[in-house]
Design an enzyme around this catalytic site. Structure first.
Site, PDB file in Angstrom:
ATOM      1  N   MET A   1      21.443  10.499   4.851  1.00 40.00           N
ATOM      2  CA  MET A   1      22.297   9.783   5.457  1.00 40.00           C
ATOM      3  C   MET A   1      22.012   8.473   5.754  1.00 40.00           C
ATOM      4  SD  MET A   1      22.331  12.366   7.628  1.00 40.00           S
ATOM      5  CE  MET A   1      23.007  11.201   9.903  1.00 40.00           C
ATOM      6  N   ARG A   2      21.823   8.028   4.400  1.00 42.32           N
ATOM      7  CA  ARG A   2      22.388   6.577   4.715  1.00 42.32           C
ATOM      8  C   ARG A   2      23.147   5.782   4.523  1.00 42.32           C
ATOM      9  NH1 ARG A   2      20.076   5.335   0.065  1.00 42.32           N
ATOM     10  NH2 ARG A   2      17.985   4.361   1.311  1.00 42.32           N
ATOM     11  N   ALA A   3      25.071   6.593   4.330  1.00 40.38           N
ATOM     12  CA  ALA A   3      25.906   6.827   4.242  1.00 40.38           C
ATOM     13  C   ALA A   3      26.686   6.425   5.157  1.00 40.38           C
ATOM     14  CB  ALA A   3      27.008   7.510   3.058  1.00 40.38           C
TER      15      ALA A   3
END
Length: 679
Positions: free
Chosen positions: A274-276
């Site tokens: 989910m970092r993107a």
């Protein structure tokens, strides 16, 4: 102090400048990784950014740059009282490639901690960079553990230094900027993901732009102060815009429509984790503030995707970073709509001066290796006709390059013994990190204390030193450095037979697939690699030793085949390359990987010449493995004999697979070992 090159005087490089400015507005974006060839103003632009950053207020005398209005409650120089403080320019701190761990995070004086109970802490570069910019040139050449420490501090906003239970924590909030030349090796995907944005830079091929670059550089070199003065108005305007965007940022609204586009884009490009999504959201919000808006539009989401996703699309080191822009536009259009995205045709050259990162072209099935599981089986072709054109004997012609088969996970190949080379993941070595195996007297500054050995050394002298209390009286001579064993990276030198006897398309495809698999393994184990090919009358260094594994893969893919088999030339060329590399980097141990069927043809007595060349490697103790590419019902065992002459190991293409025999991992025999076959 020298006058820095003005940021606004950098010619072109719109994506680089935009990414840096977005991070200057909002450090929460997560930093920038700048990838590009040498001489493309990467370092110049980063160093020039410092002059645009607003001044910071700091507590007077604090080595950790605490904010006077909200000082760090656990600052090693604290506690601080709130007050006006003093202002200073924002710093750009550079991390050298050869820096030690103590230089990066700081050092604790273990001797004083044991003897006096005092936490004597010398700050490192992370403390210097707090509330500024930390610039890492050639970040891909840093040791893995340093990169891990660096990115952990960037993500957490603080740095922890711990030595045998004595620990110090301090704030470490900085804008992280890394630059790298992909030809010198790639970062691991896990580390790529920790950089918020990435940009690809390249020198312009437009003559007028190149002329302007040279003109400005010469003017700056002649009189830096006068050159900077000519750009002072533009610098002040840009500085004021950064301040305005920072003030506007908290008011920017990221609506549900934009969030849906962000989530849909990350899902469409199969980005892990989910970092993107989070980085894209922060980047799109910052782009809106940079453009002077309080609402995020579709054009902001598109630009954010082009900056935040290319480096997260890589699945292995042979994938070129980039996005399919047509697919991106289709996704944004499908999930667009609503009041938050009124513009259906985003302008890539709109507010912010962005521009699009250069792309390598859409990805498709033709960009990847051939899947041999789905491809129809091809009959084994003869390498060459019995009589070539013009009466040439068999094996003297040339065939075009064939595609490599699908790579696979290989068995572990390692160099025997205990090395002291650069940190990696292949062979056993004495390292700064790993399991503790013993102790020794420190040579120079103590870095890794062996507590039990230190106490044991000091204990017999306590009465003579007049000990009266409960504390242990420790002197410098008592301290013991822990010795640790980990893994090192090696130089894996591939010597690939590209002669006519290997030229059957199905066999050569399998051979290239095997070498590609070994290259992927070398990438994961942080090795240097080199590639030598031999065919016809001579051998060629297709790729000198380098950390760029993907460059070796490119050379391999275009490798033609045909001609006779000058085995001795290949081995002698490898001997020359290794001799030079031993002088350049004597601590890095080599592993010679010869990919051949063992045949030797061409020239007078080719078999005897090959034997002498192989024994030359054996005499120098070079660890080696021969990948036996012989096929067919009748096998001569020539590759096995070559492995015996090298004093190494022979393994067939099938045996090279990690899953061919579960749990079997063997070291490569050194020159003193007997030849064995992995079975």
């Amino acid at each position: 102090m020298s006058t820095p090159y003005p940021f606004t005087a950098v010619v072109g490089q719109d994506d680089l400048r935009l990414a840096l400015l977005l991070n200057a507005v909002s450090p929460a974006v997560g930093g920038v990784l700048v990838r590009g060839e040498k001489g493309t103003a990467k370092s110049t632009a980063v160093r020039a950014l410092s002059a645009l950053l607003p001044e910071v207020d700091v507590v007077l005398g604090c080595r950790f740059s605490c904010a006077p209005g909200a000082p760090d409650p656990v600052c090693p120089d604290g506690p601080h009282e709130t007050g006006p403080g003093s202002s200073r320019p924002a710093r750009v701190v550079e991390l050298p490639v050869g820096a030690s761990e103590d230089r990066l995070v700081g050092a604790l004086d273990i001797e004083r901690a044991l003897a006096e109970g005092v936490k004597a802490f010398e700050p490192g570069l992370l403390a210097d960079a707090n509330r500024g910019v930390l610039y890492v040139d050639e970040v891909n050449l840093l040791h893995d553990h340093l990169v891990d420490l660096l990115l952990d501090a960037a993500a957490m906003g603080s740095s922890y230094v711990e030595r045998e239970g004595v620990s110090v924590r301090h704030a470490a909030r900085f804008l992280l900027v890394g630059t790298m030349n992909p030809e010198e090796g790639e970062l691991r995907p896990q580390l790529l993901d920790r950089f918020g944005l990435t940009v690809e830079v390249a020198a312009s091929r437009e003559p007028d732009l190149r002329v302007e670059v040279v003109r400005r550089r010469l003017a700056y070199d002649d009189d830096p102060a006068a050159f900077a003065a000519r750009w002072a108005d533009e610098e002040n305007t840009l500085r004021a815009r950064i301040v305005a965007a920072r003030a506007l940022l908290p008011e920017v609204r990221l609506g549900d429509a934009a969030l849906r586009q962000i989530a849909a884009t990350c899902a469409a490009f199969e980005v892990d984790g989910m970092r993107a999504d989070i980085v894209m959201a922060r980047t799109a919000t910052t782009l809106a503030a940079w453009a002077g808006r309080t609402v995020v539009l579709a054009e902001d989401v598109r630009q954010a995707a082009l900056l935040a996703l290319p480096h997260r699309r890589r699945r292995n080191p042979f994938d070129a970073p980039g996005l399919d822009e047509e697919k991106l536009d289709d996704t944004l259009e499908e999930f667009g709509g609503g009041d938050d995205n009124p513009e259906d045709d985003p302008d890539p050259n709109g507010p912010g001066g962005g521009g699009q990162p250069p792309q390598d072209g859409p990805e498709g099935p033709e960009d990847g290796p051939v899947d041999t599981a789905e491809a129809p089986a091809q009959p084994e072709e003869p390498a060459q006709p019995e009589e070539g054109q013009g009466g040439r004997p068999a094996g003297t012609g040339e065939q075009s390059a064939v595609r490599a088969a699908e790579p696979f996970r290989t068995k572990m190949l390692s160099v025997p013994g205990l090395g002291e080379g650069a940190a990696g993941r292949r062979s056993r070595a004495r390292t700064d990190h790993g399991r503790t195996t013993g102790s020794r007297r420190p040579r120079g500054a103590l870095t890794k204390l062996h507590l039990a050995a230190t106490v044991q050394a000091a204990a017999p002298h306590q009465r003579a030193r007049g000990r009266t209390g409960r504390g242990l009286v420790v002197r410098r001579d008592d301290l013991r450095q822990a010795t640790r064993e980990g893994r090192e990276g090696n130089l894996v030198l591939f010597v690939v037979d590209a002669s006519g006897s290997m030229a059957a398309r199905q066999r050569m495809s399998a051979v290239k697939g095997a070498v590609l698999s070994l290259l992927l393994d070398a990438y994961q184990r942080r090795d240097k690699v080199g590639l030598i090919t031999f065919r016809g009358k001579d051998a060629t260094v297709a790729l000198p030793p380098t950390s760029s594994v993907d460059a070796a893969a490119v050379r391999l893919e275009s490798l033609p085949t045909g001609g006779r088999t000058p085995l001795s030339a290949g081995l002698l060329k490898a001997h020359d390359v290794l001799r030079v590399e031993r002088m350049r980097d004597p601590a890095r141990r080599p592993l010679l990987v010869v990919v051949t069927d063992g045949r030797a043809t061409g020239g007078p007595d080719p078999v005897a010449l090959g034997t002498r060349a192989a024994r030359l490697h054996a005499a120098e103790g070079t660890a080696s493995v021969v990948v036996d590419c012989e096929s067919g019902p009748v096998r001569l065992g020539l590759a096995g004999a070559l492995a015996g002459q090298l004093g190494g190991t022979a393994v067939t293409l099938d045996e090279l697979r990690a899953d061919s025999i579960a749990g079997l991992v063997r070291d490569v025999q050194g020159a003193s070992g007997a030849h064995r076959r992995v079975a």
